[in-house]
Design a protein around this motif. Structure first.
Motif, PDB file in Angstrom:
ATOM      1  N   PRO A 202      27.621  48.117  26.213  1.00 54.70           N
ATOM      2  CA  PRO A 202      27.852  49.561  26.219  1.00 54.70           C
ATOM      3  C   PRO A 202      26.685  50.271  26.901  1.00 54.70           C
ATOM      4  CG  PRO A 202      28.141  48.629  24.016  1.00 54.70           C
ATOM      5  CD  PRO A 202      27.522  47.566  24.855  1.00 54.70           C
ATOM      6  N   ASN A 203      26.912  51.506  27.301  1.00 54.77           N
ATOM      7  CA  ASN A 203      25.856  52.351  27.882  1.00 54.77           C
ATOM      8  C   ASN A 203      25.328  51.819  29.209  1.00 54.77           C
ATOM      9  OD1 ASN A 203      25.928  53.955  25.448  1.00 54.77           O
ATOM     10  ND2 ASN A 203      24.699  52.360  24.480  1.00 54.77           N
ATOM     11  N   VAL A 204      26.179  51.106  29.943  1.00 59.96           N
ATOM     12  CA  VAL A 204      25.816  50.572  31.255  1.00 59.96           C
ATOM     13  C   VAL A 204      26.949  50.893  32.232  1.00 59.96           C
ATOM     14  CG1 VAL A 204      25.457  48.451  32.586  1.00 59.96           C
ATOM     15  CG2 VAL A 204      24.368  48.706  30.361  1.00 59.96           C
ATOM     16  N   VAL A 205      26.610  51.314  33.459  1.00 60.14           N
ATOM     17  CA  VAL A 205      27.598  51.530  34.516  1.00 60.14           C
ATOM     18  C   VAL A 205      27.724  50.228  35.298  1.00 60.14           C
ATOM     19  CG1 VAL A 205      28.207  52.847  36.582  1.00 60.14           C
ATOM     20  CG2 VAL A 205      27.003  53.979  34.686  1.00 60.14           C
ATOM     21  N   THR A 206      28.873  49.570  35.207  1.00 59.43           N
ATOM     22  CA  THR A 206      29.071  48.245  35.791  1.00 59.43           C
ATOM     23  C   THR A 206      29.730  48.366  37.168  1.00 59.43           C
ATOM     24  OG1 THR A 206      29.318  47.369  33.563  1.00 59.43           O
ATOM     25  CG2 THR A 206      30.033  45.961  35.371  1.00 59.43           C
ATOM     26  N   VAL A 207      29.156  47.652  38.148  1.00 57.32           N
ATOM     27  CA  VAL A 207      29.492  47.873  39.554  1.00 57.32           C
ATOM     28  C   VAL A 207      30.028  46.600  40.213  1.00 57.32           C
ATOM     29  CG1 VAL A 207      28.643  48.735  41.774  1.00 57.32           C
ATOM     30  CG2 VAL A 207      27.593  49.557  39.628  1.00 57.32           C
ATOM     31  N   SER A 208      31.191  46.703  40.839  1.00 55.62           N
ATOM     32  CA  SER A 208      31.722  45.620  41.671  1.00 55.62           C
ATOM     33  C   SER A 208      31.325  45.874  43.125  1.00 55.62           C
ATOM     34  CB  SER A 208      33.243  45.525  41.539  1.00 55.62           C
ATOM     35  OG  SER A 208      33.859  46.728  41.992  1.00 55.62           O
ATOM     36  N   ALA A 209      31.476  44.851  43.969  1.00 57.84           N
ATOM     37  CA  ALA A 209      31.054  44.946  45.369  1.00 57.84           C
ATOM     38  C   ALA A 209      32.249  44.968  46.307  1.00 57.84           C
ATOM     39  CB  ALA A 209      30.147  43.766  45.732  1.00 57.84           C
ATOM     40  N   ILE A 210      32.158  45.837  47.345  1.00 57.49           N
ATOM     41  CA  ILE A 210      33.199  45.912  48.372  1.00 57.49           C
ATOM     42  C   ILE A 210      32.592  45.668  49.750  1.00 57.49           C
ATOM     43  CG2 ILE A 210      34.684  47.451  47.051  1.00 57.49           C
ATOM     44  CD1 ILE A 210      33.552  49.792  48.688  1.00 57.49           C
ATOM     45  N   ASP A 211      33.453  45.425  50.732  1.00 53.74           N
ATOM     46  CA  ASP A 211      33.004  45.183  52.096  1.00 53.74           C
ATOM     47  C   ASP A 211      33.268  46.407  52.976  1.00 53.74           C
ATOM     48  OD1 ASP A 211      35.740  45.139  52.675  1.00 53.74           O
ATOM     49  OD2 ASP A 211      35.849  42.958  52.722  1.00 53.74           O
ATOM     50  N   LYS A 212      33.104  46.249  54.292  1.00 50.77           N
ATOM     51  CA  LYS A 212      33.257  47.370  55.223  1.00 50.77           C
ATOM     52  C   LYS A 212      34.655  47.968  55.203  1.00 50.77           C
ATOM     53  CE  LYS A 212      29.761  45.971  58.632  1.00 50.77           C
ATOM     54  NZ  LYS A 212      29.516  45.614  60.047  1.00 50.77           N
ATOM     55  N   GLU A 213      35.642  47.145  54.873  1.00 48.61           N
ATOM     56  CA  GLU A 213      37.027  47.612  54.841  1.00 48.61           C
ATOM     57  C   GLU A 213      37.405  48.169  53.471  1.00 48.61           C
ATOM     58  OE1 GLU A 213      36.185  44.555  56.349  1.00 48.61           O
ATOM     59  OE2 GLU A 213      36.148  45.746  58.199  1.00 48.61           O
ATOM     60  N   SER A 214      36.421  48.313  52.603  1.00 53.40           N
ATOM     61  CA  SER A 214      36.627  48.807  51.232  1.00 53.40           C
ATOM     62  C   SER A 214      37.440  47.846  50.379  1.00 53.40           C
ATOM     63  CB  SER A 214      37.287  50.193  51.231  1.00 53.40           C
ATOM     64  OG  SER A 214      36.453  51.142  51.852  1.00 53.40           O
ATOM     65  N   GLU A 215      37.491  46.574  50.775  1.00 56.18           N
ATOM     66  CA  GLU A 215      38.157  45.562  49.967  1.00 56.18           C
ATOM     67  C   GLU A 215      37.136  44.881  49.064  1.00 56.18           C
ATOM     68  OE1 GLU A 215      41.408  45.292  49.912  1.00 56.18           O
ATOM     69  OE2 GLU A 215      41.494  46.862  51.428  1.00 56.18           O
ATOM     70  N   LEU A 216      37.587  44.411  47.909  1.00 54.26           N
ATOM     71  CA  LEU A 216      36.683  43.727  47.000  1.00 54.26           C
ATOM     72  C   LEU A 216      36.069  42.512  47.694  1.00 54.26           C
ATOM     73  CD1 LEU A 216      35.812  43.808  43.895  1.00 54.26           C
ATOM     74  CD2 LEU A 216      37.360  41.852  43.667  1.00 54.26           C
TER      75      LEU A 216
ATOM     76  N   ASN B  38      36.265  35.896  23.344  1.00 55.26           N
ATOM     77  CA  ASN B  38      36.039  37.306  23.623  1.00 55.26           C
ATOM     78  C   ASN B  38      34.742  37.861  23.044  1.00 55.26           C
ATOM     79  OD1 ASN B  38      38.349  37.591  25.151  1.00 55.26           O
ATOM     80  ND2 ASN B  38      39.622  38.222  23.421  1.00 55.26           N
ATOM     81  N   THR B  39      33.976  37.024  22.358  1.00 60.19           N
ATOM     82  CA  THR B  39      32.650  37.465  21.911  1.00 60.19           C
ATOM     83  C   THR B  39      31.584  37.151  22.950  1.00 60.19           C
ATOM     84  OG1 THR B  39      31.856  35.441  20.800  1.00 60.19           O
ATOM     85  CG2 THR B  39      33.368  36.871  19.563  1.00 60.19           C
ATOM     86  N   CYS B  40      31.977  36.468  24.016  1.00 57.77           N
ATOM     87  CA  CYS B  40      31.023  36.036  25.044  1.00 57.77           C
ATOM     88  C   CYS B  40      30.966  37.069  26.166  1.00 57.77           C
ATOM     89  CB  CYS B  40      31.428  34.673  25.604  1.00 57.77           C
ATOM     90  SG  CYS B  40      31.568  33.367  24.349  1.00 57.77           S
ATOM     91  N   HIS B  41      29.776  37.558  26.480  1.00 58.88           N
ATOM     92  CA  HIS B  41      29.636  38.625  27.467  1.00 58.88           C
ATOM     93  C   HIS B  41      28.508  38.345  28.451  1.00 58.88           C
ATOM     94  CE1 HIS B  41      31.467  41.055  24.017  1.00 58.88           C
ATOM     95  NE2 HIS B  41      32.384  41.010  24.965  1.00 58.88           N
ATOM     96  N   ASP B  42      28.741  38.812  29.661  1.00 62.26           N
ATOM     97  CA  ASP B  42      27.718  38.845  30.703  1.00 62.26           C
ATOM     98  C   ASP B  42      26.835  40.057  30.387  1.00 62.26           C
ATOM     99  OD1 ASP B  42      26.347  39.587  33.063  1.00 62.26           O
ATOM    100  OD2 ASP B  42      27.892  38.756  34.349  1.00 62.26           O
ATOM    101  N   ILE B  43      25.541  39.815  30.142  1.00 62.98           N
ATOM    102  CA  ILE B  43      24.664  40.949  29.837  1.00 62.98           C
ATOM    103  C   ILE B  43      23.588  41.071  30.927  1.00 62.98           C
ATOM    104  CG2 ILE B  43      25.087  40.864  27.365  1.00 62.98           C
ATOM    105  CD1 ILE B  43      22.415  39.461  26.984  1.00 62.98           C
ATOM    106  N   PRO B  44      23.322  42.325  31.369  1.00 59.87           N
ATOM    107  CA  PRO B  44      23.752  43.573  30.761  1.00 59.87           C
ATOM    108  C   PRO B  44      25.101  44.139  31.223  1.00 59.87           C
ATOM    109  CG  PRO B  44      22.204  44.049  32.521  1.00 59.87           C
ATOM    110  CD  PRO B  44      22.293  42.549  32.425  1.00 59.87           C
ATOM    111  N   ALA B  45      25.772  43.508  32.175  1.00 64.86           N
ATOM    112  CA  ALA B  45      26.954  44.125  32.798  1.00 64.86           C
ATOM    113  C   ALA B  45      28.027  44.538  31.792  1.00 64.86           C
ATOM    114  CB  ALA B  45      27.559  43.174  33.825  1.00 64.86           C
ATOM    115  N   GLU B  46      28.184  43.769  30.707  1.00 60.85           N
ATOM    116  CA  GLU B  46      29.254  44.064  29.757  1.00 60.85           C
ATOM    117  C   GLU B  46      28.783  44.762  28.488  1.00 60.85           C
ATOM    118  OE1 GLU B  46      32.849  41.369  29.648  1.00 60.85           O
ATOM    119  OE2 GLU B  46      31.277  39.921  30.127  1.00 60.85           O
TER     120      GLU B  46
END
Length: 491
Positions: free
Chosen positions: A373-387, A363-371
């Protein structure tokens, strides 16, 4: 990693938002697993130029000078100084530089570690012989479906009707109210922007564009920020602010300006010193919005319990914290590995600049900068609003969701292309943030982020999908929901 819940669910008002303190790296460490992550051996051969980050323990003149003397005594050459955050970028050809500095008992130095596992190609100001590196980078997680690039169409043949993504987030409706303010600039922290693309050239803020891909130094040359070997930054830029000019497409915020902050070198790497330079430039130039569609090479995940990874990670964290204090809202892509960032297990892709190994993560291992603090982290969706099938996710990690599959945007060669990735999702959020900043000029970074999340449209987990956890108001796929550009300009 514990992330803040939405302000709406906390019952906080906008008046209280500016006082909200988000969790720091130290606070997050409380939840870390006691298990040790797999170490990665980094070779530093005598005579090969290697790059390091040195962090000072206190940010004051005395500690900075004492750290400088220690660096020089150990055989290092300071390439770039960031006294605002107590960070030095250092090159050395000495095999024992790292061990010497760590054993020097220099109390001014909090941590020191390499920024890459391969020797430096670009050299140092002192003219040290560049090291050899035949590897090619992956541009962090900038991998995406290349799609088809299409030639420029007739000048009066707009392709706005093909932009399902803008319709989904109601950007088309928002444009009936405003296209955004020319007083707002968005930093595209990426691979550079094509300077003469017809959909972008009028919106580029040349004075605030920069190249950081040469050893992490600030390069303000007239052409340094241009796109060279990658079209990624040009595509990201168009999603944010392609101009309303009867040519091609229209960005989410076509009325704002763009700064090209180049952090990708010609081999495709985004090393920590490049990222720190780009973030610090954005903060110093008071650019209020910045998009980061990458992860920092050479590790997909940087682990605090490994000294050779912790120092560079801390420097990047300090840079983002400084930018946040300066009012910058930073958006970041969650990544394209279909990985649950809240439950890490292994990584077989790192380090990507030499030979990857299979690593056990904790749990000390992080994807940076996505993880960070002070960052808005964004997932991706498709046309149907599904992940999207490639999108990373994670309960307590994802803040909001945005379109990221088959996104039509600008591309080098004065063309347009349809690409997919969380790299394509994050700039939609940067565009909405730019609209928010255009209509709420005095709002703080915390307030803008709070509005973004409160206005997002809730989206529940798919029925029967056990990987998606949480409630419709907040879950691991969509965070606080799908962004809403119309709400951004109505409030």
């Amino acid at each position: 990693m514990q992330r803040r819940p939405s302000l709406a669910r906390l019952g906080l008002t906008m008046a209280a938002a500016s006082a909200l303190v988000f969790p720091t790296a130290a606070a997050q460490a409380v939840t870390a697993s006691p298990d040790v992550s797999t170490p990665v051996a980094i070779s530093t051969p005598e005579g090969e130029t290697m790059s390091y980050i040195v962090n000072v323990s206190k940010i004051n003149y005395g500690h900075l000078r004492k750290a400088e003397r220690g660096i020089t005594a150990a055989g290092g050459t300071i390439v770039q100084r960031w006294p605002q955050i107590g960070v030095f970028v250092v090159h050395s050809t000495k095999a024992d530089f790292l061990s010497k500095l760590r054993s020097s008992k220099n109390r001014a130095i909090a941590s020191v570690g390499p920024t890459r596992t391969a020797p430096v190609k670009e050299g140092t100001p002192a003219g040290a012989k560049p090291g050899k590196n035949s590897q090619k980078g992956t541009q962090g997680f900038l991998g995406y479906d290349t799609g088809e690039a299409t030639a420029a169409g007739p000048a009066l043949d707009p392709r706005e009707g093909e932009q399902w993504n803008n319709t989904l987030i109601k950007a088309d409706k928002a444009h009936e109210i405003t296209d955004g303010s020319r007083a707002i600039t968005v930093a595209v922290v990426d691979s550079g922007i094509e300077p003469d693309h017809p959909d972008l050239q009028d919106n580029i803020d040349v004075r605030r564009s920069v190249n950081c891909s040469n050893a992490g130094r600030v390069d303000t040359s007239s052409t340094g920020w241009f796109a060279t070997t990658s079209g990624h930054g040009t595509h990201v830029a168009g999603t944010i602010a392609a101009a309303r000019n009867k040519i091609g497409i229209v960005g989410v915020a076509p009325g704002v300006k763009l700064a090209s902050v180049k952090v990708v070198n010609d081999d495709g790497f985004i090393y920590p010193e490049y990222a720190v330079c780009g973030i610090m430039w954005t903060a110093q130039k008071r650019i209020p919005v910045a998009n980061h569609s990458y992860y920092v090479d050479p590790f997909q995940f940087w682990c605090d319990d490994q000294a050779d990874q912790a120092a560079a990670k801390e420097a990047v964290r300090r840079a983002f914290a400084f930018a946040h204090r300066r009012g910058v809202v930073s958006t970041a892509a969650a990544g394209n590995s279909a990985y649950d960032l809240a439950n890490k297990t292994t990584d077989e892709t790192s380090p990507n600049d030499t030979t990857p190994i299979k690593r056990e993560l904790n749990n000390t291992c992080h994807d940076i900068p996505a993880e960070l603090p002070n960052v808005v982290t964004v997932s991706a969706i498709d046309k149907e609003s599904e992940l999207a099938s490639f999108s990373n996710y994670g309960n307590g990690v994802i803040d909001v969701a945005a379109p990221g599959r088959a996104i039509l945007s600008t591309y080098p060669g004065q063309r347009w292309a349809s690409l997919s990735g969380t790299s394509m999702a994050a700039p939609h959020v940067a565009g909405v943030v730019a609209l928010l900043k255009s209509t709420h000029r005095d709002a703080t970074a915390n307030q803008i982020t709070a509005m973004l999340r409160e206005q997002a449209t809730d989206h529940q987990c798919p029925a029967g999908d056990k990987k998606c956890t949480g409630t419709p108001a907040y879950n691991s796929y969509y965070g606080d929901g799908i962004i809403d550009a119309l709400a951004a300009v109505q409030r």
